[in-house]
Motif scaffolding. Structure first.
Motif, PDB file in Angstrom:
ATOM      1  N   THR A  91     -12.511  69.540  26.050  1.00 11.20           N
ATOM      2  CA  THR A  91     -12.818  70.304  24.835  1.00 11.20           C
ATOM      3  C   THR A  91     -14.309  70.563  24.679  1.00 11.20           C
ATOM      4  OG1 THR A  91     -12.892  68.264  23.525  1.00 11.20           O
ATOM      5  CG2 THR A  91     -10.789  69.425  23.630  1.00 11.20           C
ATOM      6  N   ASP A  92     -15.131  69.967  25.535  1.00  9.76           N
ATOM      7  CA  ASP A  92     -16.563  70.267  25.509  1.00  9.76           C
ATOM      8  C   ASP A  92     -16.842  71.611  26.176  1.00  9.76           C
ATOM      9  OD1 ASP A  92     -17.266  67.933  24.190  1.00  9.76           O
ATOM     10  OD2 ASP A  92     -17.478  66.801  26.052  1.00  9.76           O
ATOM     11  N   SER A  93     -16.218  71.838  27.324  1.00 13.18           N
ATOM     12  CA  SER A  93     -16.456  73.070  28.081  1.00 13.18           C
ATOM     13  C   SER A  93     -15.255  74.013  28.062  1.00 13.18           C
ATOM     14  CB  SER A  93     -16.772  72.720  29.542  1.00 13.18           C
ATOM     15  OG  SER A  93     -15.682  72.033  30.140  1.00 13.18           O
ATOM     16  N   TRP A  94     -14.102  73.498  27.622  1.00  8.71           N
ATOM     17  CA  TRP A  94     -12.838  74.219  27.670  1.00  8.71           C
ATOM     18  C   TRP A  94     -12.528  74.716  29.079  1.00  8.71           C
ATOM     19  CZ3 TRP A  94      -9.055  73.433  24.562  1.00  8.71           C
ATOM     20  CH2 TRP A  94      -9.316  72.998  23.259  1.00  8.71           C
ATOM     21  N   ARG A  95     -12.819  73.826  30.026  1.00 10.76           N
ATOM     22  CA  ARG A  95     -12.420  74.036  31.409  1.00 10.76           C
ATOM     23  C   ARG A  95     -11.192  73.190  31.684  1.00 10.76           C
ATOM     24  NH1 ARG A  95     -15.228  71.624  34.611  1.00 10.76           N
ATOM     25  NH2 ARG A  95     -14.893  72.861  36.499  1.00 10.76           N
ATOM     26  N   CYS A  96     -10.315  73.705  32.542  1.00  3.39           N
ATOM     27  CA  CYS A  96      -9.172  72.920  33.002  1.00  3.39           C
ATOM     28  C   CYS A  96      -9.687  71.937  34.049  1.00  3.39           C
ATOM     29  CB  CYS A  96      -8.092  73.818  33.589  1.00  3.39           C
ATOM     30  SG  CYS A  96      -6.631  72.920  34.162  1.00  3.39           S
ATOM     31  N   ILE A  97      -9.633  70.649  33.743  1.00  2.59           N
ATOM     32  CA  ILE A  97     -10.204  69.653  34.636  1.00  2.59           C
ATOM     33  C   ILE A  97      -9.147  68.946  35.486  1.00  2.59           C
ATOM     34  CG2 ILE A  97     -12.238  69.250  33.202  1.00  2.59           C
ATOM     35  CD1 ILE A  97     -10.855  66.765  32.100  1.00  2.59           C
ATOM     36  N   ALA A  98      -7.885  69.102  35.124  1.00  5.46           N
ATOM     37  CA  ALA A  98      -6.812  68.499  35.925  1.00  5.46           C
ATOM     38  C   ALA A  98      -5.539  69.296  35.725  1.00  5.46           C
ATOM     39  CB  ALA A  98      -6.594  67.038  35.534  1.00  5.46           C
ATOM     40  N   SER A  99      -4.790  69.445  36.808  1.00  4.38           N
ATOM     41  CA  SER A  99      -3.516  70.159  36.763  1.00  4.38           C
ATOM     42  C   SER A  99      -2.468  69.314  37.474  1.00  4.38           C
ATOM     43  CB  SER A  99      -3.646  71.529  37.441  1.00  4.38           C
ATOM     44  OG  SER A  99      -2.445  72.259  37.333  1.00  4.38           O
ATOM     45  N   VAL A 100      -1.315  69.175  36.837  1.00  5.24           N
ATOM     46  CA  VAL A 100      -0.241  68.339  37.378  1.00  5.24           C
ATOM     47  C   VAL A 100       1.024  69.181  37.481  1.00  5.24           C
ATOM     48  CG1 VAL A 100       1.075  66.208  37.109  1.00  5.24           C
ATOM     49  CG2 VAL A 100      -1.245  66.359  36.194  1.00  5.24           C
ATOM     50  N   CYS A 101       1.704  69.080  38.607  1.00  6.03           N
ATOM     51  CA  CYS A 101       2.954  69.803  38.802  1.00  6.03           C
ATOM     52  C   CYS A 101       4.112  68.853  38.551  1.00  6.03           C
ATOM     53  CB  CYS A 101       3.021  70.363  40.218  1.00  6.03           C
ATOM     54  SG  CYS A 101       4.477  71.397  40.495  1.00  6.03           S
ATOM     55  N   SER A 102       4.962  69.209  37.587  1.00  2.00           N
ATOM     56  CA  SER A 102       6.132  68.394  37.247  1.00  2.00           C
ATOM     57  C   SER A 102       7.338  68.855  38.062  1.00  2.00           C
ATOM     58  CB  SER A 102       6.427  68.516  35.749  1.00  2.00           C
ATOM     59  OG  SER A 102       7.674  67.931  35.419  1.00  2.00           O
ATOM     60  N   GLU A 103       8.270  67.945  38.284  1.00  2.00           N
ATOM     61  CA  GLU A 103       9.487  68.296  39.011  1.00  2.00           C
ATOM     62  C   GLU A 103      10.433  69.111  38.138  1.00  2.00           C
ATOM     63  OE1 GLU A 103      11.280  64.815  40.589  1.00  2.00           O
ATOM     64  OE2 GLU A 103       9.556  64.271  41.828  1.00  2.00           O
ATOM     65  N   LYS A 104      10.388  68.884  36.829  1.00  5.40           N
ATOM     66  CA  LYS A 104      11.257  69.581  35.881  1.00  5.40           C
ATOM     67  C   LYS A 104      10.398  70.197  34.784  1.00  5.40           C
ATOM     68  CE  LYS A 104      15.035  67.889  37.840  1.00  5.40           C
ATOM     69  NZ  LYS A 104      16.046  68.722  38.518  1.00  5.40           N
ATOM     70  N   ARG A 105      11.031  71.036  33.949  1.00  5.64           N
ATOM     71  CA  ARG A 105      10.319  71.591  32.807  1.00  5.64           C
ATOM     72  C   ARG A 105       9.910  70.477  31.851  1.00  5.64           C
ATOM     73  NH1 ARG A 105      13.764  76.127  30.128  1.00  5.64           N
ATOM     74  NH2 ARG A 105      15.558  75.023  30.968  1.00  5.64           N
ATOM     75  N   VAL A 106       8.765  70.654  31.202  1.00  2.00           N
ATOM     76  CA  VAL A 106       8.185  69.610  30.361  1.00  2.00           C
ATOM     77  C   VAL A 106       8.571  69.837  28.904  1.00  2.00           C
ATOM     78  CG1 VAL A 106       6.027  68.519  29.621  1.00  2.00           C
ATOM     79  CG2 VAL A 106       6.267  69.352  31.974  1.00  2.00           C
ATOM     80  N   SER A 107       8.936  68.749  28.212  1.00  2.00           N
ATOM     81  CA  SER A 107       9.387  68.854  26.826  1.00  2.00           C
ATOM     82  C   SER A 107       8.462  68.179  25.826  1.00  2.00           C
ATOM     83  CB  SER A 107      10.795  68.255  26.686  1.00  2.00           C
ATOM     84  OG  SER A 107      10.807  66.886  27.081  1.00  2.00           O
ATOM     85  N   ALA A 108       7.610  67.245  26.264  1.00  2.00           N
ATOM     86  CA  ALA A 108       6.725  66.539  25.331  1.00  2.00           C
ATOM     87  C   ALA A 108       5.546  65.951  26.091  1.00  2.00           C
ATOM     88  CB  ALA A 108       7.476  65.423  24.595  1.00  2.00           C
ATOM     89  N   VAL A 109       4.401  65.801  25.404  1.00  2.00           N
ATOM     90  CA  VAL A 109       3.212  65.197  26.013  1.00  2.00           C
ATOM     91  C   VAL A 109       2.563  64.228  25.033  1.00  2.00           C
ATOM     92  CG1 VAL A 109       2.733  67.161  27.516  1.00  2.00           C
ATOM     93  CG2 VAL A 109       1.686  67.051  25.246  1.00  2.00           C
ATOM     94  N   ALA A 110       1.792  63.299  25.565  1.00  2.00           N
ATOM     95  CA  ALA A 110       1.017  62.365  24.754  1.00  2.00           C
ATOM     96  C   ALA A 110      -0.207  61.940  25.553  1.00  2.00           C
ATOM     97  CB  ALA A 110       1.842  61.143  24.356  1.00  2.00           C
ATOM     98  N   VAL A 111      -1.288  61.635  24.852  1.00  2.00           N
ATOM     99  CA  VAL A 111      -2.535  61.179  25.481  1.00  2.00           C
ATOM    100  C   VAL A 111      -2.832  59.781  24.967  1.00  2.00           C
ATOM    101  CG1 VAL A 111      -4.967  61.686  25.885  1.00  2.00           C
ATOM    102  CG2 VAL A 111      -3.360  63.564  25.479  1.00  2.00           C
ATOM    103  N   SER A 112      -3.113  58.859  25.872  1.00  2.00           N
ATOM    104  CA  SER A 112      -3.422  57.496  25.456  1.00  2.00           C
ATOM    105  C   SER A 112      -4.667  57.490  24.575  1.00  2.00           C
ATOM    106  CB  SER A 112      -3.626  56.584  26.669  1.00  2.00           C
ATOM    107  OG  SER A 112      -4.743  57.006  27.437  1.00  2.00           O
ATOM    108  N   ASN A 113      -4.771  56.505  23.706  1.00  2.00           N
ATOM    109  CA  ASN A 113      -5.859  56.466  22.726  1.00  2.00           C
ATOM    110  C   ASN A 113      -7.237  56.399  23.365  1.00  2.00           C
ATOM    111  OD1 ASN A 113      -3.735  56.445  20.975  1.00  2.00           O
ATOM    112  ND2 ASN A 113      -4.011  54.339  20.268  1.00  2.00           N
ATOM    113  N   ASP A 114      -7.331  55.817  24.555  1.00  2.00           N
ATOM    114  CA  ASP A 114      -8.624  55.741  25.241  1.00  2.00           C
ATOM    115  C   ASP A 114      -8.890  56.982  26.098  1.00  2.00           C
ATOM    116  OD1 ASP A 114      -6.838  55.369  27.321  1.00  2.00           O
ATOM    117  OD2 ASP A 114      -7.359  53.265  27.657  1.00  2.00           O
ATOM    118  N   GLY A 115      -7.933  57.908  26.150  1.00  2.00           N
ATOM    119  CA  GLY A 115      -8.120  59.137  26.898  1.00  2.00           C
ATOM    120  C   GLY A 115      -8.044  58.977  28.404  1.00  2.00           C
ATOM    121  N   LEU A 116      -7.532  57.842  28.886  1.00  2.00           N
ATOM    122  CA  LEU A 116      -7.503  57.588  30.316  1.00  2.00           C
ATOM    123  C   LEU A 116      -6.173  57.936  30.964  1.00  2.00           C
ATOM    124  CD1 LEU A 116      -9.436  54.190  30.460  1.00  2.00           C
ATOM    125  CD2 LEU A 116     -10.299  56.503  30.904  1.00  2.00           C
ATOM    126  N   TYR A 117      -5.154  58.190  30.151  1.00  2.00           N
ATOM    127  CA  TYR A 117      -3.842  58.523  30.704  1.00  2.00           C
ATOM    128  C   TYR A 117      -3.199  59.650  29.893  1.00  2.00           C
ATOM    129  CZ  TYR A 117      -4.295  54.051  33.123  1.00  2.00           C
ATOM    130  OH  TYR A 117      -4.746  53.022  33.911  1.00  2.00           O
TER     131      TYR A 117
END
Length: 433
Positions: A91-117
Motif C-alpha cells: 500500500t506504500d507503492s501500490w505495486r503487486c509484490i507477490a502473486s500466488v496461483c491457486s488450484e481452485k477458485r478463491v472464496s475468502a482471504v485473511a492476512v495475519s496480524n503481523d503481516g507475515l502470512y
C-alpha cells in the motif's frame, strides 16, 4: 460416450454476476473497490486516484474478484477471485509484490496480524497459507507458492478471520460450521490443533439488510469485536438463519443470539413484513454493528436499522477503518445481463457512529452527501465511474446478486440417481471402454 452435461446449465458461469466489494484502510488512508475483474483504489490522504502497478504486464485480474482486504497494519492489500490468482499489493507503492496461483477458485482471504502470512480459501474447502517473510514492498514481483493449512472437506469456506491476538484463525463454511484453529508457529507445516467449533447456525431461515430470498443455513460472515478492556475479542457471525451470534471462541461458547429480522421489524418495499433475510457482510464498530453489543455483559442490545439509503441501494459490502467514524457501503455487480452496463457501482458513506457523550442516546446515522464524502467527486468518479445509472438498473442488479449468492452459498440437493449420473461425468471417474 454418454452425454454428461449438467442439466439446466447450473454450471454455466456466464450467468453469474459478481457483487461489488469495498475495503477501507485501517487508518482510512485509502479505499478499495472491486467489481468484476476491475480493482479501483483511491488515496484519501493524497486525494487522488491510485495507479496500480503489476509487472506481469497483464490485467490485474482476468475474472471476477471475490475477496479483497487490507492487512491489520495497513501495509498490505490482498485481492483474489475466480481467476485463481491471489495478488499481494504494497500500500506504500501500490505495486503487486507477490502473486500466488491457486488450484481452485478463491472464496475468502485473511492476512495475519503481523503481516507475515496470507491465508486464502478455495472452493474445495481448503485453506492455504503463503509465507511473506522477506518482502519489503520495494523488490520485484515474486511468484509465491502456497502450502495447505487446514480443510473443511468439500464445503465452500465463506469467511476467514484472524483473532485480535493472532493466536487463532477462524473459518466459516456454507454447512453452518465455524472452526477455530490454533495458528501454528510453523504454518507451512499445517495447522493440526483445533481450539473449538462454534456451532449454532442450524435453522432453515435467513439474515441482513435488504438481500432476501430462499437461502439456507450457511455462515456467511465473521468479524471480531474487541476493546482495550477485552483484547482477546469476541467473535460475531452472520448467517442464513436470521440471526447474528456472539461467541467466546476459546471454549466455542455461544454468548448471545440476536433474532435480527423479528427485532428490527424489517419490511419490504411494499410495507410487508419480511420473515427471511440474509447477512451479506459484517462490519464491527465499537458498540454498533447495526446491532449494539455490550461486551461487559457479553450480550446484544438494541437493533438499529439504516432506512434512509433509498430503495434501490442494496448493500453488497461494508467497510470501516479502525476508528470507525465512517461506515463505507457499496452496491453493484458485474456482468449484468440484459443491460448495456458491464458493471455497476454506487458508494455511500454513513456518519454518526461515534458517541461524544457517555451514556448519551445513540446518534442519528446520516448518509453523507456526495460533496461531504472524503475525496468527494474525485473519489466517487474513481470508485463508481462516471456513468449515470437509472434506479431500475440497480434494482435489477439487486435481483441478480440474490441469485448469484444463492448459487454460491446454498448446497445443491440431488437425488441418488442424479448424483450417480454426475459422478460418471467426472474426469477422474470416467472409465475407458
Amino acid at each position: 460416450m454418454e452425454n454428461t452435461q449438467p442439466e439446466g446449465g447450473e454450471n454455466n458461469r456466464d450467468l453469474e454476476v459478481a457483487p461489488a466489494l469495498i475495503s477501507v484502510h485501517p487508518t482510512q488512508d485509502s479505499v478499495a473497490v472491486a467489481v468484476g475483474s476491475d480493482l479501483r483504489v483511491f488515496d484519501l490522504r493524497g486525494n487522488c486516484a491510485v495507479t496500480l502497478v503489476d509487472e506481469t504486464g497483464e490485467a490485474f485480474h482476468k475474472d471476477s474478484i471475490r475477496a479483497i482486504r487490507y492487512g491489520a497494519n495497513g501495509k498490505l492489500f490482498v485481492s483474489s477471485g475466480d481467476d485463481k490468482l491471489v495478488k499481494v499489493w504494497s500500500t506504500d507503492s501500490w505495486r503487486c509484490i507477490a502473486s500466488v496461483c491457486s488450484e481452485k477458485r478463491v472464496s475468502a482471504v485473511a492476512v495475519s496480524n503481523d503481516g507475515l502470512y496470507v491465508c486464502f480459501a478455495d472452493k474445495f474447502g481448503v485453506v492455504w497459507v503463503v509465507d511473506l517473510h522477506g518482502l519489503d514492498g520495494n523488490e520485484t514481483l515474486v511468484n509465491k507458492k502456497a502450502s495447505p493449512l487446514l480443510a473443511h472437506y468439500c464445503s465452500i469456506i465463506t469467511s476467514l478471520e484472524f483473532s485480535p491476538d493472532g493466536r487463532f484463525i477462524v473459518s466459516a463454511d456454507r454447512d453452518f460450521k465455524i472452526r477455530v484453529t490454533v495458528f501454528p508457529k510453523k504454518p507451512l507445516d499445517g495447522a493440526h490443533e483445533i481450539q473449538s467449533f462454534c456451532l449454532g447456525h442450524t435453522e432453515f431461515r435467513l439474515i441482513y439488510v435488504q438481500l432476501r430470498g430462499p437461502f439456507d443455513r450457511f455462515v456467511s460472515r465473521l468479524a471480531f469485536l474487541f476493546t482495550a478492556d477485552y483484547p482477546q475479542g469476541f467473535l460475531v457471525s452472520g448467517s442464513g438463519d436470521s440471526t447474528v451470534r456472539l461467541w467466546d471462541i476459546n471454549p466455542g461458547t455461544l454468548l448471545d443470539t440476536c433474532e435480527f429480522g423479528s427485532k428490527a421489524g424489517i419490511v419490504d418495499y411494499n410495507g410487508n413484513e419480511v420473515s427471511c433475510s440474509t447477512v451479506t457482510d459484517l462490519c464491527t464498530i465499537p458498540g454498533i454493528l447495526l446491532v449494539s453489543c455490550d461486551l461487559s455483559s457479553q450480550t446484544f442490545g438494541a437493533v438499529k436499522v439504516i432506512s434512509n439509503m433509498g430503495d434501490s441501494f442494496i448493500p453488497t459490502s461494508l467497510g470501516c477503518s479502525s476508528t470507525a467514524e465512517l461506515l463505507w457501503t457499496i452496491t453493484g455487480v458485474s456482468k449484468l445481463h440484459g443491460y448495456d452496463h458491464n458493471s455497476l457501482t454506487c458508494v455511500r458513506v454513513l456518519s454518526g457512529f461515534k458517541k461524544t457523550i457517555p451514556d448519551a442516546a445513540e446518534p442519528e446515522l446520516t448518509v453523507l452527501d456526495d460533496n461531504e464524502v472524503p475525496g468527494a467527486e474525485k473519489l466517487l468518479e474513481k470508485l463508481q465511474g462516471s456513468v449515470t445509472v437509472e434506479e431500475e438498473v440497480f434494482l435489477a442488479a439487486a435481483e441478480a446478486v440474490k441469485t448469484s449468492m444463492c448459487n454460491l452459498l446454498i448446497k445443491k440437493q440431488y437425488t441418488t440417481e442424479k448424483r450417480e449420473f454426475r459422478k460418471r461425468g467426472r474426469n477422474d471417474k470416467k472409465t475407458k471402454k
